[in-house]
Design a protein around this motif. Structure first.
Motif, PDB file in Angstrom:
ATOM      1  N   ALA A 103      38.121  43.722  41.233  1.00 13.73           N
ATOM      2  CA  ALA A 103      39.058  42.644  41.577  1.00 13.73           C
ATOM      3  C   ALA A 103      38.465  41.729  42.646  1.00 13.73           C
ATOM      4  CB  ALA A 103      40.386  43.234  42.070  1.00 13.73           C
ATOM      5  N   VAL A 104      37.731  42.310  43.597  1.00 13.41           N
ATOM      6  CA  VAL A 104      37.046  41.507  44.614  1.00 13.41           C
ATOM      7  C   VAL A 104      35.981  40.621  43.961  1.00 13.41           C
ATOM      8  CG1 VAL A 104      35.497  41.625  46.612  1.00 13.41           C
ATOM      9  CG2 VAL A 104      37.508  43.103  46.502  1.00 13.41           C
ATOM     10  N   SER A 105      35.255  41.186  42.980  1.00 18.93           N
ATOM     11  CA  SER A 105      34.265  40.401  42.242  1.00 18.93           C
ATOM     12  C   SER A 105      34.924  39.229  41.533  1.00 18.93           C
ATOM     13  CB  SER A 105      33.545  41.277  41.206  1.00 18.93           C
ATOM     14  OG  SER A 105      32.849  42.332  41.814  1.00 18.93           O
ATOM     15  N   ALA A 106      36.053  39.504  40.891  1.00 20.14           N
ATOM     16  CA  ALA A 106      36.780  38.452  40.181  1.00 20.14           C
ATOM     17  C   ALA A 106      37.232  37.358  41.136  1.00 20.14           C
ATOM     18  CB  ALA A 106      37.982  39.048  39.451  1.00 20.14           C
ATOM     19  N   ALA A 107      37.689  37.756  42.333  1.00 21.47           N
ATOM     20  CA  ALA A 107      38.122  36.770  43.322  1.00 21.47           C
ATOM     21  C   ALA A 107      36.956  35.891  43.752  1.00 21.47           C
ATOM     22  CB  ALA A 107      38.729  37.480  44.539  1.00 21.47           C
ATOM     23  N   GLY A 108      35.781  36.492  43.915  1.00 20.71           N
ATOM     24  CA  GLY A 108      34.599  35.731  44.299  1.00 20.71           C
ATOM     25  C   GLY A 108      34.218  34.700  43.261  1.00 20.71           C
ATOM     26  N   TYR A 109      34.284  35.074  42.000  1.00 22.40           N
ATOM     27  CA  TYR A 109      33.930  34.151  40.925  1.00 22.40           C
ATOM     28  C   TYR A 109      35.046  33.136  40.655  1.00 22.40           C
ATOM     29  CZ  TYR A 109      29.444  36.081  39.538  1.00 22.40           C
ATOM     30  OH  TYR A 109      28.108  36.432  39.518  1.00 22.40           O
ATOM     31  N   LEU A 110      36.259  33.461  41.084  1.00 21.48           N
ATOM     32  CA  LEU A 110      37.382  32.538  40.909  1.00 21.48           C
ATOM     33  C   LEU A 110      37.404  31.459  41.987  1.00 21.48           C
ATOM     34  CD1 LEU A 110      39.764  32.295  38.911  1.00 21.48           C
ATOM     35  CD2 LEU A 110      41.119  33.702  40.475  1.00 21.48           C
ATOM     36  N   ALA A 111      36.769  31.740  43.133  1.00 19.84           N
ATOM     37  CA  ALA A 111      36.807  30.833  44.287  1.00 19.84           C
ATOM     38  C   ALA A 111      36.310  29.408  43.992  1.00 19.84           C
ATOM     39  CB  ALA A 111      36.023  31.438  45.450  1.00 19.84           C
ATOM     40  N   PRO A 112      35.250  29.209  43.182  1.00 22.46           N
ATOM     41  CA  PRO A 112      34.829  27.831  42.897  1.00 22.46           C
ATOM     42  C   PRO A 112      35.906  26.987  42.216  1.00 22.46           C
ATOM     43  CG  PRO A 112      33.070  29.357  42.339  1.00 22.46           C
ATOM     44  CD  PRO A 112      34.281  30.186  42.643  1.00 22.46           C
ATOM     45  N   PHE A 113      36.812  27.626  41.485  1.00 18.27           N
ATOM     46  CA  PHE A 113      37.894  26.898  40.826  1.00 18.27           C
ATOM     47  C   PHE A 113      39.097  26.733  41.742  1.00 18.27           C
ATOM     48  CE2 PHE A 113      35.545  29.253  37.540  1.00 18.27           C
ATOM     49  CZ  PHE A 113      35.118  28.197  36.747  1.00 18.27           C
ATOM     50  N   LEU A 114      39.271  27.706  42.655  1.00 15.47           N
ATOM     51  CA  LEU A 114      40.409  27.682  43.578  1.00 15.47           C
ATOM     52  C   LEU A 114      39.884  27.898  45.003  1.00 15.47           C
ATOM     53  CD1 LEU A 114      42.854  29.965  41.527  1.00 15.47           C
ATOM     54  CD2 LEU A 114      42.958  27.480  41.714  1.00 15.47           C
ATOM     55  N   PRO A 115      39.350  26.854  45.639  1.00 15.13           N
ATOM     56  CA  PRO A 115      38.770  26.991  46.984  1.00 15.13           C
ATOM     57  C   PRO A 115      39.723  27.592  48.008  1.00 15.13           C
ATOM     58  CG  PRO A 115      38.255  24.846  46.033  1.00 15.13           C
ATOM     59  CD  PRO A 115      39.249  25.484  45.124  1.00 15.13           C
ATOM     60  N   THR A 127      44.776  37.053  46.671  1.00 21.04           N
ATOM     61  CA  THR A 127      44.171  36.855  45.353  1.00 21.04           C
ATOM     62  C   THR A 127      43.796  38.184  44.716  1.00 21.04           C
ATOM     63  OG1 THR A 127      43.277  34.724  46.085  1.00 21.04           O
ATOM     64  CG2 THR A 127      42.325  35.685  44.097  1.00 21.04           C
ATOM     65  N   VAL A 128      43.177  39.060  45.505  1.00 18.18           N
ATOM     66  CA  VAL A 128      42.817  40.387  45.003  1.00 18.18           C
ATOM     67  C   VAL A 128      44.060  41.147  44.564  1.00 18.18           C
ATOM     68  CG1 VAL A 128      41.854  42.642  45.670  1.00 18.18           C
ATOM     69  CG2 VAL A 128      40.697  40.529  46.364  1.00 18.18           C
ATOM     70  N   ILE A 286      38.329  40.496  34.441  1.00 14.12           N
ATOM     71  CA  ILE A 286      39.717  40.808  34.071  1.00 14.12           C
ATOM     72  C   ILE A 286      39.751  41.839  32.949  1.00 14.12           C
ATOM     73  CG2 ILE A 286      41.847  39.854  33.127  1.00 14.12           C
ATOM     74  CD1 ILE A 286      41.216  38.993  36.016  1.00 14.12           C
ATOM     75  N   GLY A 287      38.900  41.627  31.929  1.00 12.09           N
ATOM     76  CA  GLY A 287      38.854  42.576  30.819  1.00 12.09           C
ATOM     77  C   GLY A 287      38.371  43.940  31.252  1.00 12.09           C
ATOM     78  N   SER A 288      37.344  43.967  32.098  1.00 15.15           N
ATOM     79  CA  SER A 288      36.823  45.235  32.603  1.00 15.15           C
ATOM     80  C   SER A 288      37.879  45.959  33.435  1.00 15.15           C
ATOM     81  CB  SER A 288      35.577  44.974  33.445  1.00 15.15           C
ATOM     82  OG  SER A 288      35.060  46.169  33.974  1.00 15.15           O
ATOM     83  N   LEU A 289      38.589  45.203  34.249  1.00  9.05           N
ATOM     84  CA  LEU A 289      39.636  45.782  35.092  1.00  9.05           C
ATOM     85  C   LEU A 289      40.758  46.370  34.238  1.00  9.05           C
ATOM     86  CD1 LEU A 289      40.356  46.265  38.011  1.00  9.05           C
ATOM     87  CD2 LEU A 289      41.341  43.975  38.116  1.00  9.05           C
ATOM     88  N   LEU A 290      41.134  45.663  33.189  1.00  5.84           N
ATOM     89  CA  LEU A 290      42.131  46.187  32.247  1.00  5.84           C
ATOM     90  C   LEU A 290      41.692  47.545  31.702  1.00  5.84           C
ATOM     91  CD1 LEU A 290      43.116  43.047  30.119  1.00  5.84           C
ATOM     92  CD2 LEU A 290      44.733  44.595  31.221  1.00  5.84           C
ATOM     93  N   LYS A 347      30.897  41.442  51.797  1.00  4.13           N
ATOM     94  CA  LYS A 347      30.959  42.613  52.680  1.00  4.13           C
ATOM     95  C   LYS A 347      32.017  43.593  52.186  1.00  4.13           C
ATOM     96  CE  LYS A 347      31.597  43.978  57.517  1.00  4.13           C
ATOM     97  NZ  LYS A 347      31.887  43.514  58.897  1.00  4.13           N
ATOM     98  N   GLN A 348      33.172  43.080  51.765  1.00 13.54           N
ATOM     99  CA  GLN A 348      34.222  43.952  51.232  1.00 13.54           C
ATOM    100  C   GLN A 348      33.742  44.644  49.964  1.00 13.54           C
ATOM    101  OE1 GLN A 348      37.890  41.998  50.134  1.00 13.54           O
ATOM    102  NE2 GLN A 348      39.043  43.894  50.042  1.00 13.54           N
ATOM    103  N   PHE A 349      33.054  43.896  49.090  1.00  8.93           N
ATOM    104  CA  PHE A 349      32.531  44.468  47.851  1.00  8.93           C
ATOM    105  C   PHE A 349      31.549  45.593  48.156  1.00  8.93           C
ATOM    106  CE2 PHE A 349      29.124  44.525  44.658  1.00  8.93           C
ATOM    107  CZ  PHE A 349      29.856  44.818  43.517  1.00  8.93           C
ATOM    108  N   ASN A 350      30.631  45.376  49.090  1.00 11.24           N
ATOM    109  CA  ASN A 350      29.628  46.389  49.413  1.00 11.24           C
ATOM    110  C   ASN A 350      30.247  47.645  50.018  1.00 11.24           C
ATOM    111  OD1 ASN A 350      27.540  44.804  48.482  1.00 11.24           O
ATOM    112  ND2 ASN A 350      27.024  43.971  50.486  1.00 11.24           N
ATOM    113  N   THR A 351      31.275  47.467  50.843  1.00 10.88           N
ATOM    114  CA  THR A 351      31.982  48.622  51.418  1.00 10.88           C
ATOM    115  C   THR A 351      32.608  49.475  50.320  1.00 10.88           C
ATOM    116  OG1 THR A 351      32.477  47.410  53.469  1.00 10.88           O
ATOM    117  CG2 THR A 351      33.851  49.324  52.966  1.00 10.88           C
TER     118      THR A 351
END
Length: 442
Positions: A103-115, A127-128, A286-290, A347-351
């Motif tokens: 979900a954190v990964s998805a938020a990172g990739y979603l950020a360019p569309f929703l700053p 968002t997460v 999203i699909g992977s998370l499902l 940093k959150q993703f790596n943790t």
């Protein structure tokens, strides 16, 4: 039972293994590995060898174990009932952590569309949370919907990653790759260790590689081969894609990117192409998370059916969805998201990644050490025993090395989580003792 003509051969199973493994776990890794530098290619080489040993060991366990339960059943072969529970419990916790990381990964990739997402840690956190809630609710309609969505969305990451591994070399700059080799002047051993948990994360899920043995021709030969070939193919794509990206994007830009694959395609082609790849990555997440959320709900349901988890996890809706168990899992995911909130998505993703890798090594070690018992029970030939024992021991040693590479914080937190599981098992064991005593009295 499927007829021989309808069963998969080694090629079909190899493709299945590779596709199952190449999920959304890779999409944040280039930025994480950039912290170590392009010397992280050495971590990939060590992890490839370890992952192939693990894949072979699980394939053998799947072929020889006569009980259902996957890793938990393998663990019980050597360590008894308590290890069945601990393997199930730690795998469940690992998937909870992994879902938050995705979900954190998805938020990172979603950020360019929703700053707005990156304007504050609270916005990132919300968002997460929204991603976790929406995907969990989507699972309420049962396995058919989840399977259909996941089987399509997975290609949203496989195509860009595999595509970059093939065509990215036309943009590859060897001088840029060399300049990012070891930015922090770490020792070779230290650099390898710093990247091990990151690269191992990409191969989590290899334990499911031997789960299709009933549908395979000559499974004793073809399942181990397919596991090795599938893992090897995924490894080639992983190492090629993460290496080529380090020769296209300067290291100081890559290390701060929340959407590295979107960034590299923007630099190779146009910002529009980068946005398309970024959108594909969001869809894939999203699909992977499902898929992983539903898988974890099924893991807890199976454990509850065996009286190893509370009965509430086994209750299902008219759509065959264990909704009560899903809601408990969602509550745990939200709690974990609160505990790991950070101003920096990477940093959150790596943790989360380090914690998930450590937790997952517990059932790995427990289950793979059960191979010795299974080999003797099945009276295998002396040569097969020595080969399987040697590879299995190497897999366990690599897994322990993976624990070491996760770092002090992950091992500390993961150890506490694992020990808490024994509290739960104590109550379950006490309940079973009462039941056995009642049966003796009757």
């Amino acid at each position: 039972m499927a007829t021989k003509s309808k069963k998969m051969g080694v090629v079909g199973l190899t493709i299945l293994v590779a596709v199952n493994m190449m999920g959304s776990g890779i999409i944040m890794l280039p930025a994480s590995l950039a912290e170590t530098g392009s010397i992280s290619i050495l971590s990939w080489l060590v992890t490839i060898a370890g992952a192939m040993c693990i894949a072979y060991t699980f394939a053998k366990c799947g072929a020889f174990c006569k009980r259902s339960g996957g890793m938990s059943a393998y663990a019980a072969e050597a360590h008894g009932k308590s290890s069945f529970f601990i393997a199930s419990y730690t795998y469940y916790v690992c998937l909870v952590i992994s879902c938050v990381a995705i979900a954190v990964s998805a938020a990172g990739y979603l950020a360019p569309f929703l700053p707005w997402i990156k304007t504050s840690p609270i916005h990132t956190f919300l968002t997460v949370i929204a991603i976790l809630v929406l995907t969990m609710v989507a699972n309420f309609k049962g396995p058919k919907i989840t399977e259909r969505i996941s089987s399509v969305t997975i290609w949203g990451i496989i195509i860009p990653v595999a595509g970059l591994a093939i065509i990215g070399w036309f943009w590859f700059d060897p001088a840029l790759f060399a300049a990012s080799w070891n930015p922090h002047d770490m020792s070779t051993g230290g650099a390898i260790s710093s990247g091990i948990s990151l690269t191992l994360w990409a191969f989590l899920g290899v334990e499911s590689a031997g789960a299709n043995s009933d549908a395979v021709e000559n499974p004793e030969r073809n399942v181990p081969l397919a596991c090795l070939f599938g893992t090897g193919f995924a490894a080639i794509v992983y190492i090629a894609s993460t290496s080529v990206i380090q020769g296209i994007i300067p290291n100081d830009q890559l290390v701060t990117s929340d959407a590295p694959f979107g960034l590299v395609f923007s630099m190779m082609f146009t910002p529009m192409v980068g946005k398309i790849v970024t959108a594909l990555a969001v869809i894939a997440c999203i699909g992977s998370l499902l898929g992983w959320q539903f898988t974890n709900a099924q893991v807890s349901k199976a454990a509850a059916d065996d009286r190893l988890f509370p009965a509430i996890f086994s209750k299902i809706s008219k759509d065959d969805a264990p909704i009560a168990g899903m809601l408990i899992m969602l509550a745990l995911e939200l709690l974990l998201a609160c505990m790991t909130i950070s101003p920096n998505l990477l940093k959150q993703f790596n943790t989360l990644l380090n914690l998930a890798v450590f937790i997952n090594m517990v059932p790995y070690v427990l289950s793979m050490t059960g191979l010795q018992v299974m080999l003797r029970k099945n009276h295998v030939s002396k040569s097969q025993y020595y080969i399987s024992s040697t590879v299995g021991t190497a897999a366990v040693i690599y897994s322990i090395y993976g624990v070491y590479a996760c770092g002090v914080d992950a091992v500390f937190g993961g150890s506490i989580i694992t020990l808490v599981g024994y509290i739960f098992y104590g109550f379950l064991a006490g309940r079973d003792t009462d039941l056995s005593m009642k049966k003796q009295l009757n």
